[in-house]
Motif scaffolding. Structure first.
Motif, PDB file in Angstrom:
ATOM      1  N   HIS A 183      66.769  33.679  20.508  1.00 55.36           N
ATOM      2  CA  HIS A 183      67.512  34.678  19.737  1.00 55.36           C
ATOM      3  C   HIS A 183      69.014  34.445  19.854  1.00 55.36           C
ATOM      4  O   HIS A 183      69.756  34.579  18.874  1.00 55.36           O
ATOM      5  N   GLU A 184      69.461  34.092  21.057  1.00 51.85           N
ATOM      6  CA  GLU A 184      70.889  33.828  21.252  1.00 51.85           C
ATOM      7  C   GLU A 184      71.348  32.608  20.455  1.00 51.85           C
ATOM      8  O   GLU A 184      72.524  32.499  20.091  1.00 51.85           O
ATOM      9  N   GLU A 185      70.392  31.698  20.177  1.00 53.62           N
ATOM     10  CA  GLU A 185      70.696  30.518  19.367  1.00 53.62           C
ATOM     11  C   GLU A 185      70.488  30.788  17.877  1.00 53.62           C
ATOM     12  O   GLU A 185      70.602  29.889  17.052  1.00 53.62           O
ATOM     13  N   GLY A 186      70.150  32.039  17.546  1.00 51.74           N
ATOM     14  CA  GLY A 186      69.997  32.414  16.148  1.00 51.74           C
ATOM     15  C   GLY A 186      68.636  32.134  15.557  1.00 51.74           C
ATOM     16  O   GLY A 186      68.491  32.023  14.338  1.00 51.74           O
ATOM     17  N   VAL A 187      67.599  32.025  16.416  1.00 52.66           N
ATOM     18  CA  VAL A 187      66.253  31.704  15.935  1.00 52.66           C
ATOM     19  C   VAL A 187      65.281  32.808  16.338  1.00 52.66           C
ATOM     20  O   VAL A 187      65.195  33.178  17.509  1.00 52.66           O
ATOM     21  N   LEU A 188      64.543  33.321  15.353  1.00 53.45           N
ATOM     22  CA  LEU A 188      63.506  34.326  15.585  1.00 53.45           C
ATOM     23  C   LEU A 188      62.151  33.654  15.393  1.00 53.45           C
ATOM     24  O   LEU A 188      61.879  33.092  14.332  1.00 53.45           O
ATOM     25  N   HIS A 189      61.285  33.678  16.413  1.00 53.18           N
ATOM     26  CA  HIS A 189      60.029  32.918  16.369  1.00 53.18           C
ATOM     27  C   HIS A 189      59.055  33.463  15.326  1.00 53.18           C
ATOM     28  O   HIS A 189      58.530  32.728  14.509  1.00 53.18           O
ATOM     29  N   ARG A 190      58.698  34.724  15.382  1.00 49.11           N
ATOM     30  CA  ARG A 190      57.844  35.421  14.408  1.00 49.11           C
ATOM     31  C   ARG A 190      56.360  35.057  14.465  1.00 49.11           C
ATOM     32  O   ARG A 190      55.596  35.455  13.584  1.00 49.11           O
ATOM     33  N   ASP A 191      55.927  34.304  15.457  1.00 49.64           N
ATOM     34  CA  ASP A 191      54.498  33.973  15.529  1.00 49.64           C
ATOM     35  C   ASP A 191      54.041  33.867  16.984  1.00 49.64           C
ATOM     36  O   ASP A 191      53.401  32.894  17.379  1.00 49.64           O
ATOM     37  N   ILE A 192      54.369  34.880  17.782  1.00 51.92           N
ATOM     38  CA  ILE A 192      53.973  34.879  19.185  1.00 51.92           C
ATOM     39  C   ILE A 192      52.503  35.275  19.295  1.00 51.92           C
ATOM     40  O   ILE A 192      52.107  36.358  18.873  1.00 51.92           O
ATOM     41  N   LYS A 193      51.691  34.378  19.826  1.00 49.32           N
ATOM     42  CA  LYS A 193      50.268  34.630  20.031  1.00 49.32           C
ATOM     43  C   LYS A 193      49.783  33.688  21.131  1.00 49.32           C
ATOM     44  O   LYS A 193      50.475  32.716  21.474  1.00 49.32           O
ATOM     45  N   PRO A 194      48.618  33.945  21.721  1.00 49.05           N
ATOM     46  CA  PRO A 194      48.149  33.120  22.846  1.00 49.05           C
ATOM     47  C   PRO A 194      48.073  31.631  22.536  1.00 49.05           C
ATOM     48  O   PRO A 194      48.327  30.802  23.412  1.00 49.05           O
ATOM     49  N   GLU A 195      47.722  31.271  21.292  1.00 46.63           N
ATOM     50  CA  GLU A 195      47.609  29.852  20.943  1.00 46.63           C
ATOM     51  C   GLU A 195      48.948  29.126  21.018  1.00 46.63           C
ATOM     52  O   GLU A 195      48.987  27.901  21.155  1.00 46.63           O
ATOM     53  N   ASN A 196      50.046  29.860  20.913  1.00 51.33           N
ATOM     54  CA  ASN A 196      51.373  29.245  20.924  1.00 51.33           C
ATOM     55  C   ASN A 196      52.068  29.345  22.279  1.00 51.33           C
ATOM     56  O   ASN A 196      53.250  29.025  22.396  1.00 51.33           O
ATOM     57  N   ILE A 197      51.335  29.791  23.284  1.00 53.38           N
ATOM     58  CA  ILE A 197      51.854  29.838  24.651  1.00 53.38           C
ATOM     59  C   ILE A 197      51.062  28.824  25.471  1.00 53.38           C
ATOM     60  O   ILE A 197      49.853  28.967  25.649  1.00 53.38           O
ATOM     61  N   LEU A 198      51.724  27.775  25.922  1.00 57.21           N
ATOM     62  CA  LEU A 198      51.060  26.675  26.618  1.00 57.21           C
ATOM     63  C   LEU A 198      51.294  26.765  28.121  1.00 57.21           C
ATOM     64  O   LEU A 198      52.370  27.157  28.572  1.00 57.21           O
TER      65      LEU A 198
END
Length: 216
Positions: A183-198
């Motif tokens: 967020h501080e770099e100006g990017v919002l992920h918008r797809d936080i889910k278990p498959e995207n957490i490694l």
């Protein structure tokens, strides 16, 4: 002076690190996570499998990237397929994410979305965010060359019953730190889910897949 024996994996008996999740070596941890659980498998097969893209044969991918060794398919989904590759000159494993150029030509916005992921990730340098090494087009494929995470995603760990409530709580601060940095770099992920957490073999947390991220 005495020396203690190195810790061993209880499943296969190979030497493991002290930090290995549940005491398992990476190979056994992956094997546990890949066991069928009645739902979709780690590649996304299941009720929504029709939403996944077609996976190109290994030979076609290898022909498009002759300077790398394409080893195996490790994932697929709405944004394409992911292969484990080795860079011989660096003796380094990496993850190669691709989509077909023909698919991109049918949907130009889809190709732009894929290219944007590479641009976004290239801007982000954080211990809990998957690094991107390269991006572009080669042969019939658009691609992202990313850091290889030797482990499983959070969904696989949960399905394998190898994730205690305490371990789950330990993941939250790391993801929050990664999101705050993005967020501080100006990017919002918008797809936080278990498959995207490694989770790698040492229990380290990595946030992946900024494919539908938005510049703030």
């Amino acid at each position: 002076m005495t020396h203690s024996d190195p810790p061993l994996c209880p499943a296969c008996g190979t030497v493991r690190t002290d930090e290995a999740p549940d005491g398992l070596c990476p190979a056994c941890l992956m094997r546990e996570a890949m066991q069928p659980t009645g739902g979709g498998g780690p590649t996304g097969a299941g009720p929504n499998a029709s939403m996944d893209t077609a996976v190109p044969p290994l030979s076609a991918v290898a022909a498009a990237f002759p300077h790398w060794e394409v080893l195996e398919l490790i994932g697929r989904g709405g944004m394409g397929a992911v292969f484990r590759i080795r860079q011989p000159k660096l003796n380094r494993l990496a993850a190669l994410k691709i989509i077909s150029a023909s698919l991109a030509e049918r949907d130009p916005a889809f190709a732009g979305r894929f290219e944007r992921e590479g641009e976004l990730l290239a801007r982000l340098h954080h211990p809990n965010i998957v690094n991107v090494h390269d991006s572009g087009r080669s042969g019939d494929f658009y691609y992202l060359l990313m850091e290889h995470v030797d482990g499983v995603n959070l969904r696989q760990a949960m399905r394998a019953n190898r994730f205690t409530p305490q371990e789950a709580l330990s993941v939250v601060p790391k993801i929050c730190e990664a999101l705050q940095y993005a967020h501080e770099e100006g990017v919002l992920h918008r797809d936080i889910k278990p498959e995207n957490i490694l989770l790698d073999s040492k229990g380290r947390v990595k946030l992946a897949d900024f494919g539908i991220a938005k510049l703030m």
